[in-house]
Design an enzyme around this catalytic site. Structure first.
Site, PDB file in Angstrom:
ATOM      1  N   CYS A 132       0.841  -1.207   0.000  1.00 14.98           N
ATOM      2  CA  CYS A 132       0.000   0.000   0.000  1.00 14.98           C
ATOM      3  C   CYS A 132       0.869   1.247   0.000  1.00 14.98           C
ATOM      4  CB  CYS A 132      -0.922  -0.012   1.220  1.00 14.98           C
ATOM      5  SG  CYS A 132      -1.985   1.448   1.325  1.00 14.98           S
ATOM      6  N   CYS A 135      -0.422   4.118   2.131  1.00 15.03           N
ATOM      7  CA  CYS A 135      -0.316   3.868   3.574  1.00 15.03           C
ATOM      8  C   CYS A 135       1.101   4.136   4.079  1.00 15.03           C
ATOM      9  CB  CYS A 135      -0.675   2.419   3.900  1.00 15.03           C
ATOM     10  SG  CYS A 135      -2.282   1.884   3.337  1.00 15.03           S
ATOM     11  N   ASP A 136       2.086   3.688   3.313  1.00 14.03           N
ATOM     12  CA  ASP A 136       3.469   3.665   3.806  1.00 14.03           C
ATOM     13  C   ASP A 136       4.432   4.591   3.068  1.00 14.03           C
ATOM     14  OD1 ASP A 136       2.659   1.664   5.588  1.00 14.03           O
ATOM     15  OD2 ASP A 136       3.021   0.090   4.107  1.00 14.03           O
TER      16      ASP A 136
END
Length: 301
Positions: A132, A135-136
């Site tokens: 992701c 997300c990261d």
């Protein structure tokens, strides 16, 4: 005894729950994660859902959940391990041993990220390997990273990371991308996105975290090492259908065979969203699936 038990609280499950509640059905929605939204929670931006351009996936998921909750939809955190067909009703068996009886079951479990299956992938999961980018990605500001894949998700991830990272290596095992022409054009315009076609990842290596990847040219078999701090894998999805194998008919990819009405090979068991066979897997088609299934069940009552 419930009229409809929905497994999965992504757009398909939540849409079905809303329609079921409005139809005055006794409905329960189960989700393993304990919160709604499905895959869209990790989407940086949703630009193709009508009327809501540019909304983040998280905000859209929150709006879906709030809508369902305002109508009184009951959402429970639970993992389904088996469904047993008792002809007149279904028994849904949970991981904690509980058994829930329902007249109909809607499977809307969606799909999970497919893995590469190379050395180092599991070792460095959450320590440099991610599925992701939104997300990261912030953990890799001004660093060098790799994105693996050739579809729209991979292209989108590369574009997103190119605004954060010093350099993005986009690796795809074929000599052309599968993603949209628009995304391909945007990727090629980015000076800090380096294309590696046709190459495949053979190993992800490092000490405490990811330090490099080993890639192989699929035509010449040439081997090359690229120093990176992170690897973002976007090579597709696989349906979450392990708990229904042998119960309903699946295709070769593991997707539940069902049409727009959600009808499967087993009476009283339906499928909606990314978990079923379909040409297009998008938020709008998932929401439509949920509505269509409840419409079909309504006609049977």
């Amino acid at each position: 005894m419930f009229d409809i038990l929905i497994i999965g609280s992504g757009p398909a499950g939540l849409s079905a729950a809303i329609y079921a509640k409005r139809a005055m059905f006794k409905v329960l929605l189960l989700d393993k994660q304990g919160f709604g939204g499905g895959q869209i929670i990790s989407s940086h931006k949703v630009d193709n859902y009508l009327g809501l351009p540019g909304m983040s996936g998280f905000d859209l998921a929150l709006a879906f959940c709030e809508h369902a909750q305002k109508l009184g939809v009951e959402i429970e955190s639970a993992e389904v391990v088996e469904i047993q067909d008792k002809q007149e009703y279904k028994e849904v068996i949970l991981s904690d041993g509980r058994i829930i009886e329902t007249k109909n079951v809607l499977i809307a479990t969606g799909a999970r990220h497919r893995k590469l299956g190379v050395d180092g992938e599991e070792t460095f999961s959450a320590a440099g390997v991610s599925y992701c980018a939104t997300c990261d990605g912030n953990f890799y500001k001004e660093k060098e990273v790799a994105v693996v894949g050739g579809g729209d998700t991979a292209l989108g991830d590369a574009l997103y990371l190119s605004n954060l990272c010093k350099k993005v290596h986009l690796i795809h095992r074929r000599d052309s991308f599968r993603g949209s022409k628009t995304a391909q054009e945007e990727v090629r315009k980015k000076e800090n996105i380096i294309l590696h076609l046709p190459w495949e990842v053979k190993e992800i290596a490092g000490e405490q975290g990811v330090e490099k990847i080993c890639i192989r040219n699929t035509e010449s078999s040439e081997i090359e090492e690229i120093p990176v701090s992170g690897v973002f894998i976007a090579v597709g999805m696989q349906p979450i259908t392990e708990f229904v194998k042998g119960l309903v008919e699946l295709d070769a990819g593991g997707y539940i065979i069902a049409g727009e009405d959600g009808v499967t090979s087993r009476e009283g068991i339906y499928a909606a969203g990314d978990v079923r066979t379909k040409a297009l897997r998008q938020i709008v088609t998932a929401v439509s699936d949920g509505a269509n299934v409840i419409h079909h069940i309504t006609e049977l009552f």
